[in-house]
Design a protein around this motif. Structure first.
Motif, PDB file in Angstrom:
ATOM      1  N   GLU A  70      29.767  74.548  62.990  1.00  0.00           N
ATOM      2  CA  GLU A  70      30.105  73.542  63.732  1.00  0.00           C
ATOM      3  C   GLU A  70      29.535  72.424  63.607  1.00  0.00           C
ATOM      4  OE1 GLU A  70      28.277  75.385  67.906  1.00  0.00           O
ATOM      5  OE2 GLU A  70      28.950  77.130  67.002  1.00  0.00           O
ATOM      6  N   ASN A  73      27.794  67.454  69.187  1.00  0.00           N
ATOM      7  CA  ASN A  73      28.344  65.990  69.773  1.00  0.00           C
ATOM      8  C   ASN A  73      26.940  65.490  70.254  1.00  0.00           C
ATOM      9  OD1 ASN A  73      30.501  64.995  71.755  1.00  0.00           O
ATOM     10  ND2 ASN A  73      28.458  64.913  73.169  1.00  0.00           N
ATOM     11  N   ASN A  79      32.481  64.008  70.022  1.00  0.00           N
ATOM     12  CA  ASN A  79      33.660  64.775  70.104  1.00  0.00           C
ATOM     13  C   ASN A  79      34.595  64.627  71.545  1.00  0.00           C
ATOM     14  OD1 ASN A  79      33.060  66.157  67.884  1.00  0.00           O
ATOM     15  ND2 ASN A  79      32.047  67.475  68.453  1.00  0.00           N
ATOM     16  N   SER A  81      35.820  66.682  73.465  1.00  0.00           N
ATOM     17  CA  SER A  81      35.173  67.925  74.552  1.00  0.00           C
ATOM     18  C   SER A  81      34.056  67.266  74.605  1.00  0.00           C
ATOM     19  CB  SER A  81      35.754  69.599  73.566  1.00  0.00           C
ATOM     20  OG  SER A  81      34.334  69.200  72.594  1.00  0.00           O
ATOM     21  N   ASP A  84      29.638  71.163  71.068  1.00  0.00           N
ATOM     22  CA  ASP A  84      30.003  71.111  69.972  1.00  0.00           C
ATOM     23  C   ASP A  84      31.277  71.741  69.894  1.00  0.00           C
ATOM     24  OD1 ASP A  84      27.410  70.418  69.824  1.00  0.00           O
ATOM     25  OD2 ASP A  84      26.345  71.691  69.293  1.00  0.00           O
ATOM     26  N   VAL A  85      31.868  71.551  68.273  1.00  0.00           N
ATOM     27  CA  VAL A  85      32.866  71.250  67.938  1.00  0.00           C
ATOM     28  C   VAL A  85      32.772  73.086  66.423  1.00  0.00           C
ATOM     29  CG1 VAL A  85      35.261  71.149  66.758  1.00  0.00           C
ATOM     30  CG2 VAL A  85      34.482  70.041  68.752  1.00  0.00           C
ATOM     31  N   HIS A  93      39.919  69.937  60.219  1.00  0.00           N
ATOM     32  CA  HIS A  93      39.723  68.482  61.529  1.00  0.00           C
ATOM     33  C   HIS A  93      38.808  67.477  61.090  1.00  0.00           C
ATOM     34  CE1 HIS A  93      38.943  72.646  63.745  1.00  0.00           C
ATOM     35  NE2 HIS A  93      38.682  73.014  62.382  1.00  0.00           N
ATOM     36  N   GLN A 104      35.982  62.260  66.637  1.00  0.00           N
ATOM     37  CA  GLN A 104      36.996  63.575  66.445  1.00  0.00           C
ATOM     38  C   GLN A 104      37.936  62.892  66.634  1.00  0.00           C
ATOM     39  OE1 GLN A 104      37.208  66.654  69.069  1.00  0.00           O
ATOM     40  NE2 GLN A 104      38.258  67.727  67.449  1.00  0.00           N
TER      41      GLN A 104
END
Length: 106
Positions: A70, A73, A79, A81, A84-85, A93, A104
């Protein structure tokens, strides 16, 4: 140190420069991305990346995950969102280093 290469016009390559995929050491939370644009992760347990070291203004990196890694953020990484991604298995990505932070790219 020599001056960086600068182009005043559009450049067309007869052959693209080599851009190898860097295999990131398992468990590394802050991979070095100096002169690197592609990273592949092979973690087998949840691993949260907290920064990418030695980024250069305007640098883009593409990350290929495995479903365990992951990207946090935090103060170093923004990121889309605001969370965390998770690097989806087999998906690419992208992040870009701008104004002192990794951002991101969607």
């Amino acid at each position: 140190m020599a001056d960086p290469v600068r182009f005043d016009n559009v450049v067309q390559f007869a052959e693209l420069p080599e851009q190898p995929i860097e295999e990131v050491e398992v468990g590394n939370l802050t991979p070095n991305v100096l002169n690197i644009t592609r990273l592949h992760f092979s973690n087998t347990v949840k691993t949260v990346l907290t920064n990418f070291l030695n980024g250069q203004e305007g640098q883009e990196i593409i990350l290929l995950g495995e479903g365990h890694t992951e990207v946090a953020n935090n103060v170093n990484i923004v990121n889309h969102s605001s969370a965390d991604v998770k690097l989806t298995n087999g998906a690419a990505h992208k992040w870009c280093y701008m104004l002192g932070k990794w951002r991101q790219v969607l």
